[in-house]
Structure formats: structure tokens, C-alpha cells
Motif scaffolding. Structure first.
Motif, PDB file in Angstrom:
ATOM      1  N   ALA A  71     -10.106  54.997 102.185  1.00  0.00           N
ATOM      2  CA  ALA A  71      -9.166  54.573 100.766  1.00  0.00           C
ATOM      3  C   ALA A  71     -10.380  54.296  99.780  1.00  0.00           C
ATOM      4  O   ALA A  71     -11.053  54.634  98.611  1.00  0.00           O
ATOM      5  CB  ALA A  71      -8.676  53.040 100.494  1.00  0.00           C
ATOM      6  N   ALA A  72     -11.961  53.774 100.011  1.00  0.00           N
ATOM      7  CA  ALA A  72     -12.384  54.177  99.634  1.00  0.00           C
ATOM      8  C   ALA A  72     -14.299  53.991 100.445  1.00  0.00           C
ATOM      9  O   ALA A  72     -14.077  53.366 101.631  1.00  0.00           O
ATOM     10  CB  ALA A  72     -12.832  52.334  98.832  1.00  0.00           C
ATOM     11  N   PHE A  73     -15.865  54.197  99.821  1.00  0.00           N
ATOM     12  CA  PHE A  73     -16.699  53.281 100.315  1.00  0.00           C
ATOM     13  C   PHE A  73     -17.452  53.935  99.433  1.00  0.00           C
ATOM     14  O   PHE A  73     -17.678  53.955  98.400  1.00  0.00           O
ATOM     15  CB  PHE A  73     -16.947  55.441 101.144  1.00  0.00           C
ATOM     16  N   VAL A  74     -18.796  53.349  99.919  1.00  0.00           N
ATOM     17  CA  VAL A  74     -20.197  53.395  98.961  1.00  0.00           C
ATOM     18  C   VAL A  74     -20.887  54.263  99.469  1.00  0.00           C
ATOM     19  O   VAL A  74     -21.071  53.520 100.755  1.00  0.00           O
ATOM     20  CB  VAL A  74     -20.647  52.069  98.831  1.00  0.00           C
ATOM     21  N   ASP A  96      -2.237  50.288  94.742  1.00  0.00           N
ATOM     22  CA  ASP A  96      -3.095  50.566  96.175  1.00  0.00           C
ATOM     23  C   ASP A  96      -4.342  50.830  95.286  1.00  0.00           C
ATOM     24  O   ASP A  96      -5.389  50.321  96.248  1.00  0.00           O
ATOM     25  CB  ASP A  96      -2.081  51.845  96.831  1.00  0.00           C
ATOM     26  N   ILE A  97      -4.179  51.481  94.534  1.00  0.00           N
ATOM     27  CA  ILE A  97      -5.155  52.493  93.865  1.00  0.00           C
ATOM     28  C   ILE A  97      -6.390  51.197  92.976  1.00  0.00           C
ATOM     29  O   ILE A  97      -7.272  51.000  94.386  1.00  0.00           O
ATOM     30  CB  ILE A  97      -5.393  53.356  93.234  1.00  0.00           C
ATOM     31  N   GLY A  98      -5.938  50.613  92.527  1.00  0.00           N
ATOM     32  CA  GLY A  98      -6.649  49.200  92.377  1.00  0.00           C
ATOM     33  C   GLY A  98      -7.162  48.632  92.559  1.00  0.00           C
ATOM     34  O   GLY A  98      -8.274  48.124  92.669  1.00  0.00           O
ATOM     35  N   ARG A  99      -6.724  47.966  94.076  1.00  0.00           N
ATOM     36  CA  ARG A  99      -7.766  46.879  94.876  1.00  0.00           C
ATOM     37  C   ARG A  99      -8.827  47.648  95.869  1.00  0.00           C
ATOM     38  O   ARG A  99      -9.105  47.583  96.367  1.00  0.00           O
ATOM     39  CB  ARG A  99      -6.208  46.956  96.094  1.00  0.00           C
ATOM     40  N   SER A 100      -8.228  48.857  95.602  1.00  0.00           N
ATOM     41  CA  SER A 100      -9.400  49.680  96.020  1.00  0.00           C
ATOM     42  C   SER A 100     -10.354  50.530  94.926  1.00  0.00           C
ATOM     43  O   SER A 100     -12.075  49.246  95.477  1.00  0.00           O
ATOM     44  CB  SER A 100      -9.021  51.434  96.149  1.00  0.00           C
ATOM     45  N   VAL A 101     -10.212  50.430  93.825  1.00  0.00           N
ATOM     46  CA  VAL A 101     -11.436  49.922  93.282  1.00  0.00           C
ATOM     47  C   VAL A 101     -11.899  48.566  93.156  1.00  0.00           C
ATOM     48  O   VAL A 101     -13.702  48.497  93.022  1.00  0.00           O
ATOM     49  CB  VAL A 101     -10.491  50.043  91.624  1.00  0.00           C
ATOM     50  N   ARG A 102     -11.127  47.386  93.086  1.00  0.00           N
ATOM     51  CA  ARG A 102     -11.445  46.087  93.061  1.00  0.00           C
ATOM     52  C   ARG A 102     -12.679  46.205  94.275  1.00  0.00           C
ATOM     53  O   ARG A 102     -13.945  45.262  94.418  1.00  0.00           O
ATOM     54  CB  ARG A 102     -11.059  44.733  92.631  1.00  0.00           C
ATOM     55  N   TRP A 103     -12.612  46.677  95.429  1.00  0.00           N
ATOM     56  CA  TRP A 103     -13.498  45.972  96.602  1.00  0.00           C
ATOM     57  C   TRP A 103     -14.572  47.430  96.089  1.00  0.00           C
ATOM     58  O   TRP A 103     -15.329  47.216  96.702  1.00  0.00           O
ATOM     59  CB  TRP A 103     -12.221  47.494  97.740  1.00  0.00           C
ATOM     60  N   ALA A 104     -14.300  48.674  95.850  1.00  0.00           N
ATOM     61  CA  ALA A 104     -15.599  49.605  95.165  1.00  0.00           C
ATOM     62  C   ALA A 104     -16.961  48.557  94.926  1.00  0.00           C
ATOM     63  O   ALA A 104     -17.989  48.805  95.131  1.00  0.00           O
ATOM     64  CB  ALA A 104     -15.093  50.850  95.234  1.00  0.00           C
ATOM     65  N   LEU A 105     -15.869  47.467  93.677  1.00  0.00           N
ATOM     66  CA  LEU A 105     -17.166  47.320  92.809  1.00  0.00           C
ATOM     67  C   LEU A 105     -17.874  46.154  93.519  1.00  0.00           C
ATOM     68  O   LEU A 105     -19.446  45.668  93.042  1.00  0.00           O
ATOM     69  CB  LEU A 105     -16.400  46.449  91.928  1.00  0.00           C
ATOM     70  N   GLU A 106     -17.488  45.547  94.196  1.00  0.00           N
ATOM     71  CA  GLU A 106     -18.430  44.916  95.247  1.00  0.00           C
ATOM     72  C   GLU A 106     -19.013  44.829  96.912  1.00  0.00           C
ATOM     73  O   GLU A 106     -19.307  43.751  97.150  1.00  0.00           O
ATOM     74  CB  GLU A 106     -17.172  43.293  95.649  1.00  0.00           C
ATOM     75  N   ALA A 107     -18.373  45.915  96.958  1.00  0.00           N
ATOM     76  CA  ALA A 107     -18.702  46.398  98.319  1.00  0.00           C
ATOM     77  C   ALA A 107     -20.017  46.974  98.411  1.00  0.00           C
ATOM     78  O   ALA A 107     -20.912  46.833  97.773  1.00  0.00           O
ATOM     79  CB  ALA A 107     -17.898  47.692  98.732  1.00  0.00           C
ATOM     80  N   ASP A 111     -20.519  50.619 102.806  1.00  0.00           N
ATOM     81  CA  ASP A 111     -19.136  49.870 104.122  1.00  0.00           C
ATOM     82  C   ASP A 111     -18.558  50.936 103.308  1.00  0.00           C
ATOM     83  O   ASP A 111     -18.542  51.532 102.452  1.00  0.00           O
ATOM     84  CB  ASP A 111     -18.833  48.915 102.625  1.00  0.00           C
ATOM     85  N   VAL A 112     -17.408  50.905 104.108  1.00  0.00           N
ATOM     86  CA  VAL A 112     -16.141  51.830 104.153  1.00  0.00           C
ATOM     87  C   VAL A 112     -15.092  50.568 104.618  1.00  0.00           C
ATOM     88  O   VAL A 112     -14.658  49.827 105.381  1.00  0.00           O
ATOM     89  CB  VAL A 112     -16.486  53.344 105.690  1.00  0.00           C
ATOM     90  N   LEU A 113     -13.897  50.918 103.127  1.00  0.00           N
ATOM     91  CA  LEU A 113     -12.691  50.904 103.478  1.00  0.00           C
ATOM     92  C   LEU A 113     -11.850  51.895 103.974  1.00  0.00           C
ATOM     93  O   LEU A 113     -11.025  53.267 103.140  1.00  0.00           O
ATOM     94  CB  LEU A 113     -11.913  50.123 101.688  1.00  0.00           C
ATOM     95  N   SER A 114     -11.545  51.847 105.319  1.00  0.00           N
ATOM     96  CA  SER A 114     -10.730  53.438 105.432  1.00  0.00           C
ATOM     97  C   SER A 114      -9.669  53.293 104.664  1.00  0.00           C
ATOM     98  O   SER A 114      -8.553  54.978 104.772  1.00  0.00           O
ATOM     99  CB  SER A 114      -9.941  52.902 107.034  1.00  0.00           C
ATOM    100  N   VAL A 115      -8.340  52.410 104.609  1.00  0.00           N
ATOM    101  CA  VAL A 115      -7.169  52.462 104.452  1.00  0.00           C
ATOM    102  C   VAL A 115      -6.622  51.399 102.930  1.00  0.00           C
ATOM    103  O   VAL A 115      -7.163  50.351 102.767  1.00  0.00           O
ATOM    104  CB  VAL A 115      -5.758  52.153 105.028  1.00  0.00           C
TER     105      VAL A 115
END
Length: 291
Positions: A71-74, A96-107, A111-115
Motif C-alpha cells: 500500500a505504501a513504502f518509503v 483507503d488511499i488517503g490513509r496510506s498517504v497519511r502513513w507515508a508522510l509520517e513513516a 518502512d513498508v505498509l503492506s496493506v
């Protein structure tokens, strides 16, 4: 004989269930809606830097597919990516995508967000519409492979290397011909898939008008194949001669777009005539829906 009284036992805790409402047009209100749909549904390898309202000092790049469909990674160099083509979804893809974007801004780097988070109850400020400049167009960059997963000069290892090899092997040559319009070489046939931002009914009527006038094609060696619905918008599809390169279809696609715009503009003053209504009925019978 009367009914036996039921003995009441102790009260049991009940889990409050939240009824999720399916959002049929998740990217509505965003200028980049056609591009988001195309990149999520059928573009193989492309990226776009998101026009975020507040980045916190970090840029986030939206990509079609990430390693292992994450879903996201840095990356190790600090570049954050969010994937569109993932294996799980909730009733609201934008959230779903918005939550992944917020995760990416702070990761952190690596770091990897698998789902994506599809379980937590929704709250305000999570959707793409809340995070992006809604009027900003998306500057899509097409790629011939997935080397953009890695920092320049870096080689993939382990599972990432295997995922990169599989992803590169599945790519079909594709080119962007205009807003929401993509040429793809599928082997025996090439196609033009065009995500239209107008309401489905209007697009169908305009296509029917062109069809009745013999102007729905892109010239010789092209054929209108039908359409599919994706995330609330209609995506007309044309079959094209695979021997011709994408650049040879650029002008015909532009001219078709102009004819379609003219047909759309004429609908308010000129209702469909009998021949055009028959053409519309035929077009409706060649539709499918993709969620």
C-alpha cells in the motif's frame, strides 16, 4: 397451554457494528479523477507526485504498483510512495488511499505498509479530497518498467528483486495520449481506453450521436469496442491496429476528443433523434462494470 416464560440471563456486551456505505465514485470532485481511475485500473507503470495541501516537508509519489503490491513504502533515500493497485479495499477507495498517504508522510526510511487500513471506522480528514488540492491536474509520468521502485544506482535484492522481475515481465507497452486517454499494446490488438469525466448518460448520448453520424472511430484500422464503468465514470474502448505506434494515434485521438466535446455540447439544444437513440441502445448493450 401458555408459552413458557424465557429466563433472562445476564446482559451480554454487544459490539456496535458500523454500516459502511459503498462509495461508487470515490474520486469525485478531484480534477485528477480520470487519471486516478486509469492508474488504478489499467495503466501498468506510472507515477505522479501528489499535489498535497500540506506535505510536512515530504513529497509523496502515487504509483500504479509497488513491490509485493504494498500500500505504501518509503525508500532508503526518503522518497515516499503510495500504491493504487492493491489487493484489498474497503467501501471507500479514496479513504483507503488517503490513509496510506497519511502513513507515508509520517513513516521512516525503509518502512513498508503492506496493506491499506480498511478496518478502522472512518473519520473526517482522511480522504484524498481532504488531502489534495482539488483543482490541481495530475502530471502523470509513464514508465517502461518498475525501476522507479529503487533509488538511482541501487539494485534490487530478495523478495523485491523477484517482485520487480514479475512486474516488469507483465508490462504491456502503454502511452498516455491525453487526459484520461491511454494507448496500450495488448499483443494481437492495441486499444485506446479513455476515462471520461462527464456523467455516464451524457457520454453515452454523445457517443451515440457520433456513431449515428459514422464519426465514432479514429479512422482506418480502428473500431469502437464498447465501454466499461470504473469508479463511477465511463471508459470507452477502441480497438486499434497493433502495427501502428502510439504516436500515430495521437492526432486521431485528439480529433475524436474534439468531436466528442462538440457532441456533448450539442445535447442540451438537440435531443437524440431516432437513429441516435437506436445507436445509444446498442452502445448500452456493450457495457460492463469494474469496481
Amino acid at each position: 397451554m401458555g408459552k413458557a416464560a424465557r429466563k433472562k440471563g445476564p446482559k451480554q456486551d454487544r459490539v456496535k457494528k458500523v454500516r459502511e456505505v459503498f462509495v461508487g465514485q470515490p474520486f469525485e470532485g478531484l480534477a485528477g479523477e480520470p487519471e486516478l481511475i486509469a492508474l488504478r485500473e489499467f495503466v501498468p507503470s506510472a507515477t505522479v507526485e501528489l499535489p498535497l495541501k500540506d506535505t510536512g516537508g515530504r513529497k509523496v509519489v502515487l504509483g500504479t504498483v509497488l513491490p509485493m503490491a504494498a500500500a505504501a513504502f518509503v525508500r532508503a533515500d526518503g522518497q515516499a510512495f503510495v500504491g493504487l493497485q492493491v489487493q484489498t479495499r474497503s467501501t471507500d477507495v479514496s479513504r483507503d488511499i488517503g490513509r496510506s498517504v497519511r502513513w507515508a508522510l509520517e513513516a521512516k526510511e525503509g518502512d513498508v505498509l503492506s496493506v491499506p487500513d480498511t478496518i478502522t471506522p472512518g473519520s473526517e480528514g482522511e480522504r484524498l479530497q481532504d488531502l489534495l488540492d482539488p483543482k490541481a491536474e495530475l502530471d502523470v509520468r509513464m514508465h517502461t518498467d518498475f525501476s522507479w521502485w529503487l533509488p538511482e544506482g541501487t539494485e534490487a535484492e530478495g523478495e523485491v528483486a523477484l517482485s520487480l522481475e514479475r512486474a516488469n515481465g507483465a508490462i504491456m507497452p502503454s502511452e498516455r495520449l491525453g487526459t484520461g486517454a491511454y494507448w496500450v499494446d495488448a499483443g494481437e490488438k492495441a486499444h485506446l481506453r479513455w476515462v471520461r469525466p462527464e456523467p455516464e448518460g451524457k457520454v453515452l448520448q454523445a457517443l451515440a450521436r457520433l456513431s449515428a453520424a459514422g464519426e465514432i472511430g479514429l479512422g482506418d484500422d480502428s473500431r469502437y469496442a464498447g465501454s466499461f464503468r470504473a469508479h463511477g465514470l465511463l471508459v470507452p474502448v477502441w480497438d486499434l491496429d497493433p502495427e501502428a505506434h502510439a504516436r500515430e494515434w495521437a492526432d486521431p485521438a485528439k480529433q475524436l476528443g474534439e468531436r466528442l466535446d462538440q457532441a456533448l455540447a450539442s445535447l442540451d439544444d438537440e435531443p437524440l433523434n431516432a437513429a441516435e437513440r437506436r445507436a445509444r441502445d446498442g452502445l448500452i448493450g456493450r457495457q460492463i462494470t469494474i469496481r
